[in-house]
Structures are given as C-alpha cells and as structure tokens.
Enzyme design. Structure first.
Site, mmCIF file in Angstrom:
data_model
loop_
_atom_site.group_PDB
_atom_site.id
_atom_site.type_symbol
_atom_site.label_atom_id
_atom_site.label_comp_id
_atom_site.label_asym_id
_atom_site.label_seq_id
_atom_site.Cartn_x
_atom_site.Cartn_y
_atom_site.Cartn_z
ATOM 1 C CB THR A 85 38.068 -81.703 4.618
ATOM 2 O OG1 THR A 85 38.592 -80.498 5.167
ATOM 3 C CG2 THR A 85 38.810 -82.889 5.187
ATOM 4 C CB SER B 275 32.600 -74.373 2.652
ATOM 5 O OG SER B 275 33.007 -74.677 3.958
ATOM 6 C CB THR C 105 33.035 -79.440 7.599
ATOM 7 O OG1 THR C 105 34.363 -79.037 7.908
ATOM 8 C CG2 THR C 105 33.017 -80.855 7.078
ATOM 9 C CG ASP C 106 35.779 -74.451 7.561
ATOM 10 O OD1 ASP C 106 35.884 -75.484 8.246
ATOM 11 O OD2 ASP C 106 36.757 -73.773 7.206
#
Ligand code: ASP
Length: 330
Positions: A15, A62, A95-96
């Site tokens: 993101t 990710s 961020t995942d």
C-alpha cells in the site's frame, strides 16, 4: 555537525507504493505501483535525517510473499548491510505479512546495523495517508544510533515495534499494529525514543544466517474451529513437514482431531500447538499431554511467527527436544 548516516531504502510494493483514483479511496486502490524513488520524492525533508540511496527490489503485495521472497529480501538486505558505506536499511513493504518478513530478518541477519520494515495502511494518494510519515519515521529510526543492535524493527503510526512481537491487528485502520507487550518506543519529529529493548535472542545471537540459508522446509498453519474435520488436517499433513495448529484458546484441540494430529507425528510431521487468540501463552502439557503425543508447543508466539520459527528450526534439526527449546529461546 556529525556526519549523516547512509541509509538504503528498499522498495518491495504494498500500500505504501499504492495509488487510488481519488483521495477518498482509503481502501479501494491499486497496490504496488509507485517506484520507491517516487515515494521518497514525497518526503524531501528526509534527506536532513540521512543520506539516502533507493533500490527497487520487488513490486508486489506482501500477501504474495513466499519463502523464496523472504530469502531474496534477506540476502539482498544482508549484502547491503555488509557494505562499509551503508549504516542501516529501510524496507518499504506491504503491511499484510510485514510481521513475518520482519521476524525472518530479525532471526537471520548477522548485523547490528538498524533494519526497519515499514508499510502504510493508506496509499500516498489517500486522505490522511500514513505513507509519508511512516517512511519518514522509519528513516529516522534507521539513521539513529540508538536503533543499533536491537534486531529488526517495524515502524508505523509513530510507534517502533520489535519484529518478534508485532502483528497486524486491524484490516483498515491506521492504528493497525500492535505488540502484546507494547511498542519499544515512539518516533516524534524525526527522533526515536526507546523505553524498552527486546529480551529474546535475535540477529547475532541466533543459530541461523541468511547467508547460508537456501531452500526452506514447508511449514503450514491450520486454523482451528469446532467443525474442523480430521480430513482437512490430514490433507495438510500429507504435503508438509511442520504443522502449526492454531488451536482455540490455550491451544486446545477438539477431541475428534487428536488422532489426526497424532497420526501426523507418526508420519514424521512436526505438530506445534499454538493459539488462534493472537496473544498469550500455550502451556506445554497443560491442555494436552504434549510429551506423550510428541507434539511441540509455542511459548507465546502467534501462529504466523511460529511458522517462521519452525521453518528456520527445521533447517538445522529434526530432534523434538531441540525444536522445543527454539520456542523458549526466541
Ligand atoms: N495488500 C497489501 C500488502 O500487504 C496491503 C498493505 O500494504 O497494506 O502488500
């Protein structure tokens, strides 16, 4: 005036490299489109914190990261850190799965130079995006001498987290990251402030080195619920070397699943009892007779961290006792 630190900023997508059609697209946008140079271009004032060099390593969300991606990121960061003209690294990341990559680096890099993994919950194009401030803060942390020797860090929302503890705990809010024992510190106006340090072994004190890691063994996670059927467990067992059982509560195992998990051990698959709750401890030989069944237990590692830990442990040993000590040491 002291010399500025030389920091490498590595782009991998996510993101933080995303773009929406409009400023109100805080959740609907395209990930992994901006080059790391473009993202850095939004924070020209970061050059006051450090001398920056950018590298675009990957350009993908990710959620797509396989073990091979982890190795690629780790080896690339390690090469950078080995250079005399590099004082630290920032990895811009989705961020995942930031909690997994960061933990992998925390356990395998052999350097005391600061490594900071950073993402954002809103793309640079969105209202109140956290992309610029998070990247700025990450550079500030990587450039600061107080960040040396404390392992890989994750910076978000003005907080500095240890890679060991941090997890993504919300799917859309800016305040998405949490560590069960709280952050290590804060970042304010380009200055990190630490209030505690990690107590578990990392980087130089671990038995793994990214330089010598090649193929990683397969470890999978099974998420437990009352209606989970033994056939689903067996299907995973058939294709894996290690199984993290994300049990309910204190790593509980439903009565009708015990045999499937014992059969897994019989087939040479390492079974780790963990908890799906997101924090807390799984007590060995507490809810289940782990010694008798040949099962391992996490200490307080959440399933995503336990997967990384068992994957690394299985590169060196098959011995149950030794594998168990890994969960107590790291
Ligand atoms: N899907 C994105 C990723 O993990 C989400 C994000 O970066 O926040 O790469």
């Amino acid at each position: 005036m002291t010399e500025k630190a030389n920091i490498v900023v590595i782009g991998t997508g996510g993101t933080i490299a995303g773009q929406g059609k409009a400023a109100n697209n805080t959740s609907a946008y395209v990930c992994s489109v901006l080059h790391i140079d473009d993202i850095l271009g939004t924070i020209p004032h970061a050059s006051a914190l450090a001398s920056l060099r950018a590298q675009q390593l990957l350009q993908t969300g990710s959620e797509n990261f396989s073990n091979e991606h982890l190795l690629e990121i780790g080896k690339s960061v390690s090469r950078m850190l080995a250079r005399d003209d590099v004082d630290g690294a920032v990895i811009a990341h989705g961020t995942d799965t930031i909690e997994e990559t960061a933990y992998f680096l925390h356990l395998t890099l052999k350097s005391t130079k600061p490594v900071v993994v950073v993402g954002s919950m809103r793309p640079p194009s969105a209202m109140s995006s956290d992309a610029a401030v998070n990247l700025y803060d990450a550079i500030a942390v990587a450039a600061h001498p107080s960040s040396r020797g404390i392992g890989t860090l994750v910076v978000a929302n003005n907080e500095i987290h240890s890679a060991r503890d941090v997890m993504k705990g919300n799917s859309f809010k800016i305040e998405a990251f949490r560590s069960p024992y709280g952050p290590l510190g804060y970042v304010i106006e380009g200055q990190p402030r630490y209030y505690r340090h990690p107590s578990r072994a990392h980087t130089l004190a671990t038995s793994w080195s990214i330089e010598t890691l090649a193929l990683l063994p397969r470890v999978d996670i099974v998420y437990a619920y009352g209606a989970l059927e033994p056939e689903a467990v067996s299907a995973v067992v058939a294709r894996t070397q290690g199984l993290i059982y994300a049990g309910t509560g204190n790593g509980n195992v439903a009565a009708h699943l015990i045999q499937a998990l014992r059969d897994a051990v019989g087939r040479g698959v390492h079974v780790v009892r963990a908890s799906r709750t997101g924090s807390g401890i799984v007590l060995r030989n507490g809810a289940q007779p782990d010694d008798a069944y040949g099962w391992l237990t996490v200490e307080d590692q959440i399933p995503s961290k336990a997967r990384i830990l068992l994957t690394l442990a299985l590169t060196q040993t098959d011995d149950l006792q030794t594998l168990q000590t890994v969960f107590e040491r790291y």
